[in-house]
Scaffold this active site. Sequence first.
Site, PDB file in Angstrom:
ATOM      1  N   GLU A   1      41.074  36.880  36.828  1.00 43.28           N
ATOM      2  CA  GLU A   1      40.205  35.928  37.527  1.00 43.28           C
ATOM      3  C   GLU A   1      38.847  35.786  36.845  1.00 43.28           C
ATOM      4  O   GLU A   1      37.805  35.915  37.499  1.00 43.28           O
ATOM      5  CB  GLU A   1      40.044  36.296  39.015  1.00 43.28           C
ATOM      6  CG  GLU A   1      41.268  35.981  39.847  1.00 43.28           C
ATOM      7  CD  GLU A   1      40.935  35.728  41.317  1.00 43.28           C
ATOM      8  OE1 GLU A   1      41.060  36.655  42.114  1.00 43.28           O
ATOM      9  OE2 GLU A   1      40.538  34.599  41.646  1.00 43.28           O
TER      10      GLU A   1
ATOM     11  N   TYR B   1      47.702  38.243  35.986  1.00 43.51           N
ATOM     12  CA  TYR B   1      47.117  37.854  37.271  1.00 43.51           C
ATOM     13  C   TYR B   1      48.180  37.021  37.986  1.00 43.51           C
ATOM     14  O   TYR B   1      48.345  35.830  37.703  1.00 43.51           O
ATOM     15  CB  TYR B   1      45.826  37.055  37.060  1.00 43.51           C
ATOM     16  CG  TYR B   1      45.296  36.444  38.333  1.00 43.51           C
ATOM     17  CD1 TYR B   1      45.150  37.201  39.485  1.00 43.51           C
ATOM     18  CD2 TYR B   1      44.944  35.101  38.393  1.00 43.51           C
ATOM     19  CE1 TYR B   1      44.688  36.639  40.663  1.00 43.51           C
ATOM     20  CE2 TYR B   1      44.462  34.531  39.557  1.00 43.51           C
ATOM     21  CZ  TYR B   1      44.344  35.299  40.688  1.00 43.51           C
ATOM     22  OH  TYR B   1      43.893  34.739  41.849  1.00 43.51           O
TER      23      TYR B   1
ATOM     24  N   ASP C   1      46.381  42.302  38.463  1.00 41.85           N
ATOM     25  CA  ASP C   1      46.441  41.966  39.882  1.00 41.85           C
ATOM     26  C   ASP C   1      47.821  41.370  40.148  1.00 41.85           C
ATOM     27  O   ASP C   1      48.075  40.222  39.794  1.00 41.85           O
ATOM     28  CB  ASP C   1      45.330  40.965  40.203  1.00 41.85           C
ATOM     29  CG  ASP C   1      45.344  40.526  41.654  1.00 41.85           C
ATOM     30  OD1 ASP C   1      46.240  40.975  42.414  1.00 41.85           O
ATOM     31  OD2 ASP C   1      44.477  39.719  42.031  1.00 41.85           O
TER      32      ASP C   1
ATOM     33  N   ASN D   1      49.134  40.974  43.116  1.00 38.87           N
ATOM     34  CA  ASN D   1      49.155  40.321  44.427  1.00 38.87           C
ATOM     35  C   ASN D   1      50.385  40.696  45.249  1.00 38.87           C
ATOM     36  O   ASN D   1      50.944  39.878  45.991  1.00 38.87           O
ATOM     37  CB  ASN D   1      48.997  38.800  44.293  1.00 38.87           C
ATOM     38  CG  ASN D   1      47.544  38.368  44.345  1.00 38.87           C
ATOM     39  OD1 ASN D   1      46.752  38.907  45.129  1.00 38.87           O
ATOM     40  ND2 ASN D   1      47.170  37.407  43.511  1.00 38.87           N
TER      41      ASN D   1
ATOM     42  N   ASP E   1      35.708  41.553  44.741  1.00 38.14           N
ATOM     43  CA  ASP E   1      36.457  42.045  45.904  1.00 38.14           C
ATOM     44  C   ASP E   1      37.539  43.061  45.485  1.00 38.14           C
ATOM     45  O   ASP E   1      38.046  43.799  46.319  1.00 38.14           O
ATOM     46  CB  ASP E   1      37.027  40.908  46.761  1.00 38.14           C
ATOM     47  CG  ASP E   1      37.653  39.781  45.972  1.00 38.14           C
ATOM     48  OD1 ASP E   1      37.717  39.874  44.722  1.00 38.14           O
ATOM     49  OD2 ASP E   1      38.097  38.800  46.596  1.00 38.14           O
TER      50      ASP E   1
END
Length: 252
Positions: free
Chosen positions: A34, A100, A140, A142, A242
Amino acid sequence: MRICTFNVNSIRSRLEIVQNLLRDFDIDILCMQEIKVDNENFPLIDREYQCVIHGQKRLHGVATCSKYPIDKYQKGFDGELNEPRFIYTLINGTHIINIYAPLGDNYGDRFEYKIYFYDKLFEYLKKFDLNKDKILICGDFNISHTELDVWDEEIWQGEVTHLPEEKAILSKFLDIGFIDVIREKYKNEKVFTFYDYRGAAVYKNEGLRLDYILVSKPLYEKFKDVEILTSIRRKRKPTPSDHVPIIADFDI
DNA sequence: ATGGCCCCATTTTGGGGA
């Protein structure tokens, strides 16, 4: 070899934090997700690091930066994927895949795209021999794999990141021979790598583990330790990402 | 101090993130 994965949530907003991270923890290789910027506007991180940048304006984007020479790289999979979410690099004899993954949604179009992303990734992995090659996939994902990867199983039941199909994808990595080094260290403990900005989640430990470092067995033989740098997420100034940076050490 | 979002851009409102 010390490698760090970090979803920075905009490299331009997190530049100071990233620079301090590299210096304070003596990182050799940093995989960022990101970055939220196009390649032309990616900032200079540090002259000691060589970066492979695969970004676009506004959303998504990944970058892999290394103190060691980057011997090979590839941005994106073979074939079509319209969003920048994948970088392959060969560094120090190790195949490093920085991802990502799309967040997806609860069984809508974006969920289909998430499944498609992982289909392409598994297809890409066929070129390696997991019994011989040193491979590391980080980033990441997710996906929150098990009840240990969500702060409240009841709340996350049936929600994106924790859907049965997503849990199955993470299990598939393990089934084909990858080792989840964070889960190896924290075998029966809830540890998180993401805390929502909303609701003071980090102060209530209401987190998710969405970030992973998966390694093939030949690399796991060199594995020393992994650390989740939660303290960086808890600081208020400058505003943290975050997500939490994760550092892994290998005896190479 | 005990916390109640943050980023980007077709930017001063809205979309996306997870």
